[in-house]
Design a protein around this motif. Sequence first.
Motif, PDB file in Angstrom:
ATOM      1  N   VAL A 125       0.852  -1.175   0.000  1.00 44.63           N
ATOM      2  CA  VAL A 125       0.000   0.000   0.000  1.00 44.63           C
ATOM      3  C   VAL A 125       0.893   1.233   0.000  1.00 44.63           C
ATOM      4  O   VAL A 125       1.880   1.304   0.737  1.00 44.63           O
ATOM      5  CB  VAL A 125      -0.962   0.029   1.200  1.00 44.63           C
ATOM      6  CG1 VAL A 125      -0.226   0.018   2.535  1.00 44.63           C
ATOM      7  CG2 VAL A 125      -1.892   1.239   1.110  1.00 44.63           C
ATOM      8  N   VAL A 126       0.565   2.200  -0.852  1.00 43.19           N
ATOM      9  CA  VAL A 126       1.265   3.484  -0.900  1.00 43.19           C
ATOM     10  C   VAL A 126       0.404   4.514  -0.178  1.00 43.19           C
ATOM     11  O   VAL A 126      -0.798   4.628  -0.438  1.00 43.19           O
ATOM     12  CB  VAL A 126       1.504   3.930  -2.355  1.00 43.19           C
ATOM     13  CG1 VAL A 126       2.163   5.313  -2.396  1.00 43.19           C
ATOM     14  CG2 VAL A 126       2.360   2.918  -3.086  1.00 43.19           C
ATOM     15  N   VAL A 177       4.009  -1.431   3.726  1.00 43.38           N
ATOM     16  CA  VAL A 177       3.562  -0.043   3.752  1.00 43.38           C
ATOM     17  C   VAL A 177       4.666   0.875   3.228  1.00 43.38           C
ATOM     18  O   VAL A 177       5.771   0.916   3.767  1.00 43.38           O
ATOM     19  CB  VAL A 177       3.170   0.376   5.178  1.00 43.38           C
ATOM     20  CG1 VAL A 177       2.637   1.808   5.177  1.00 43.38           C
ATOM     21  CG2 VAL A 177       2.137  -0.582   5.755  1.00 43.38           C
ATOM     22  N   VAL A 178       4.338   1.614   2.168  1.00 42.56           N
ATOM     23  CA  VAL A 178       5.292   2.548   1.559  1.00 42.56           C
ATOM     24  C   VAL A 178       4.752   3.956   1.735  1.00 42.56           C
ATOM     25  O   VAL A 178       3.641   4.266   1.309  1.00 42.56           O
ATOM     26  CB  VAL A 178       5.484   2.256   0.056  1.00 42.56           C
ATOM     27  CG1 VAL A 178       6.440   3.271  -0.568  1.00 42.56           C
ATOM     28  CG2 VAL A 178       5.999   0.835  -0.153  1.00 42.56           C
ATOM     29  N   LEU A 180      11.484  -1.221  -5.396  1.00 42.37           N
ATOM     30  CA  LEU A 180      11.056  -2.286  -4.475  1.00 42.37           C
ATOM     31  C   LEU A 180      10.518  -3.501  -5.218  1.00 42.37           C
ATOM     32  O   LEU A 180      10.018  -4.436  -4.590  1.00 42.37           O
ATOM     33  CB  LEU A 180       9.968  -1.739  -3.547  1.00 42.37           C
ATOM     34  CG  LEU A 180      10.365  -0.556  -2.657  1.00 42.37           C
ATOM     35  CD1 LEU A 180       9.139   0.007  -1.956  1.00 42.37           C
ATOM     36  CD2 LEU A 180      11.415  -0.977  -1.639  1.00 42.37           C
ATOM     37  N   ASP A 181      10.616  -3.481  -6.560  1.00 46.23           N
ATOM     38  CA  ASP A 181      10.095  -4.565  -7.400  1.00 46.23           C
ATOM     39  C   ASP A 181       8.605  -4.778  -7.191  1.00 46.23           C
ATOM     40  O   ASP A 181       8.111  -5.908  -7.150  1.00 46.23           O
ATOM     41  CB  ASP A 181      10.852  -5.873  -7.130  1.00 46.23           C
ATOM     42  CG  ASP A 181      12.307  -5.803  -7.582  1.00 46.23           C
ATOM     43  OD1 ASP A 181      12.581  -5.161  -8.604  1.00 46.23           O
ATOM     44  OD2 ASP A 181      13.161  -6.382  -6.880  1.00 46.23           O
ATOM     45  N   VAL A 182       7.873  -3.675  -7.066  1.00 43.29           N
ATOM     46  CA  VAL A 182       6.416  -3.718  -6.902  1.00 43.29           C
ATOM     47  C   VAL A 182       5.767  -3.196  -8.168  1.00 43.29           C
ATOM     48  O   VAL A 182       6.022  -2.069  -8.580  1.00 43.29           O
ATOM     49  CB  VAL A 182       5.969  -2.870  -5.698  1.00 43.29           C
ATOM     50  CG1 VAL A 182       4.442  -2.803  -5.633  1.00 43.29           C
ATOM     51  CG2 VAL A 182       6.541  -3.439  -4.407  1.00 43.29           C
ATOM     52  N   GLU A 183       4.919  -4.027  -8.785  1.00 45.67           N
ATOM     53  CA  GLU A 183       4.251  -3.614 -10.019  1.00 45.67           C
ATOM     54  C   GLU A 183       2.908  -2.961  -9.776  1.00 45.67           C
ATOM     55  O   GLU A 183       2.542  -1.981 -10.419  1.00 45.67           O
ATOM     56  CB  GLU A 183       4.059  -4.816 -10.948  1.00 45.67           C
ATOM     57  CG  GLU A 183       3.393  -4.450 -12.238  1.00 45.67           C
ATOM     58  CD  GLU A 183       3.872  -5.287 -13.414  1.00 45.67           C
ATOM     59  OE1 GLU A 183       3.250  -5.167 -14.454  1.00 45.67           O
ATOM     60  OE2 GLU A 183       4.835  -6.051 -13.276  1.00 45.67           O
ATOM     61  N   LYS A 184       2.118  -3.518  -8.808  1.00 47.39           N
ATOM     62  CA  LYS A 184       0.801  -2.968  -8.493  1.00 47.39           C
ATOM     63  C   LYS A 184       0.684  -2.783  -6.987  1.00 47.39           C
ATOM     64  O   LYS A 184       1.257  -3.557  -6.218  1.00 47.39           O
ATOM     65  CB  LYS A 184      -0.321  -3.893  -8.982  1.00 47.39           C
ATOM     66  CG  LYS A 184      -0.452  -3.976 -10.485  1.00 47.39           C
ATOM     67  CD  LYS A 184      -1.643  -4.839 -10.881  1.00 47.39           C
ATOM     68  CE  LYS A 184      -2.954  -4.165 -10.554  1.00 47.39           C
ATOM     69  NZ  LYS A 184      -4.119  -4.913 -11.114  1.00 47.39           N
ATOM     70  N   ALA A 185      -0.071  -1.767  -6.597  1.00 43.71           N
ATOM     71  CA  ALA A 185      -0.219  -1.506  -5.167  1.00 43.71           C
ATOM     72  C   ALA A 185      -1.589  -0.916  -4.880  1.00 43.71           C
ATOM     73  O   ALA A 185      -2.254  -0.354  -5.759  1.00 43.71           O
ATOM     74  CB  ALA A 185       0.862  -0.542  -4.688  1.00 43.71           C
ATOM     75  N   HIS A 186      -2.023  -1.072  -3.632  1.00 37.53           N
ATOM     76  CA  HIS A 186      -3.147  -0.308  -3.120  1.00 37.53           C
ATOM     77  C   HIS A 186      -2.630   1.103  -2.827  1.00 37.53           C
ATOM     78  O   HIS A 186      -1.430   1.303  -2.582  1.00 37.53           O
ATOM     79  CB  HIS A 186      -3.689  -0.920  -1.834  1.00 37.53           C
ATOM     80  CG  HIS A 186      -4.116  -2.352  -1.960  1.00 37.53           C
ATOM     81  ND1 HIS A 186      -5.157  -2.753  -2.775  1.00 37.53           N
ATOM     82  CD2 HIS A 186      -3.647  -3.488  -1.361  1.00 37.53           C
ATOM     83  CE1 HIS A 186      -5.327  -4.057  -2.673  1.00 37.53           C
ATOM     84  NE2 HIS A 186      -4.412  -4.535  -1.830  1.00 37.53           N
ATOM     85  N   ARG A 218      -6.380  -1.224  -5.390  1.00 42.30           N
ATOM     86  CA  ARG A 218      -7.530  -0.536  -4.804  1.00 42.30           C
ATOM     87  C   ARG A 218      -7.103   0.856  -4.337  1.00 42.30           C
ATOM     88  O   ARG A 218      -5.947   1.064  -3.973  1.00 42.30           O
ATOM     89  CB  ARG A 218      -8.128  -1.329  -3.647  1.00 42.30           C
ATOM     90  CG  ARG A 218      -8.864  -2.581  -4.108  1.00 42.30           C
ATOM     91  CD  ARG A 218      -9.682  -3.203  -2.998  1.00 42.30           C
ATOM     92  NE  ARG A 218     -10.631  -4.151  -3.561  1.00 42.30           N
ATOM     93  CZ  ARG A 218     -11.851  -4.337  -3.107  1.00 42.30           C
ATOM     94  NH1 ARG A 218     -12.302  -3.642  -2.077  1.00 42.30           N
ATOM     95  NH2 ARG A 218     -12.651  -5.231  -3.672  1.00 42.30           N
ATOM     96  N   LEU A 219      -8.084   1.767  -4.315  1.00 37.55           N
ATOM     97  CA  LEU A 219      -7.796   3.165  -4.017  1.00 37.55           C
ATOM     98  C   LEU A 219      -8.731   3.667  -2.921  1.00 37.55           C
ATOM     99  O   LEU A 219      -9.952   3.510  -3.014  1.00 37.55           O
ATOM    100  CB  LEU A 219      -7.989   3.995  -5.293  1.00 37.55           C
ATOM    101  CG  LEU A 219      -7.853   5.515  -5.198  1.00 37.55           C
ATOM    102  CD1 LEU A 219      -6.438   5.909  -4.789  1.00 37.55           C
ATOM    103  CD2 LEU A 219      -8.215   6.156  -6.542  1.00 37.55           C
ATOM    104  N   ALA A 220      -8.153   4.280  -1.892  1.00 38.49           N
ATOM    105  CA  ALA A 220      -8.936   4.877  -0.806  1.00 38.49           C
ATOM    106  C   ALA A 220      -8.620   6.360  -0.728  1.00 38.49           C
ATOM    107  O   ALA A 220      -7.468   6.743  -0.488  1.00 38.49           O
ATOM    108  CB  ALA A 220      -8.633   4.190   0.521  1.00 38.49           C
TER     109      ALA A 220
END
Length: 245
Positions: free
Chosen positions: A23-24, A49-50, A85-91, A115-117
Amino acid sequence: MRVEVEDGVLHAEVDGDVGSPTVVLWNGARCTTRMWDRVTPKLESVLRVVRFDVRGTGLSAPAANARRYTLEQYAADVNVVLDSLDVEKAHHWAMAWGSRAALAYASLYPERMDRLALFDASIGKPDVKAQRRGHQEAVKKQVAAGIEPFEFPERWNHNDYPDEVPKALAAARSFDLESAADSLAVPTLVAVGDHDPNRESSGELAHRARDAELVVMENVGHGSILQRPDMTTTLFADFLRGTLD
């Protein structure tokens, strides 16, 4: 961690296990990564958590060129952080000004969005004075209901380069947020306090988006995550429930 981006260096922090979903977190106006200090401990057991400071805010270096103060640039910067961080998709979870920036990111890079909040969001011009009045009124009602106010985390609004902050935040004025809302197709939680003047604009945002849920938080004003880290974290966790199994 310090992340080198085009013509700049960002301050970022990472908590949680490498194998967990990411999650960003996007900060509110004049806030820093410290604004999330009462939230992160509740997330890091199930999420990576980023959090980061956009250019010229918090501990991040100022933009080398004023033309870098754009939401398009901040979105590209986030991709650099995630790539490192080798992250392609994130919340993504954002508050207030950060919701404007995260909405821009979602419209620019939907393929990297899970997902987006968006909390305390406004796609129009915010009324800062009304936000302060609503916040104060909400706190009074919380106290009357027996809810002890939460202390804001230390250094939640400390910026190493205070003169750069207004330049950095002005980026939200030049992005077409209404069109971004119209194009929003990812599952989205729009949450806003009943004492936040952004309530009307948040409702419009939720109406424009294709897959959005609007939640109005009782006796909560602007700056909801700082004001009620307990309630807001529960809402966000409920929103993700089923995606973390």
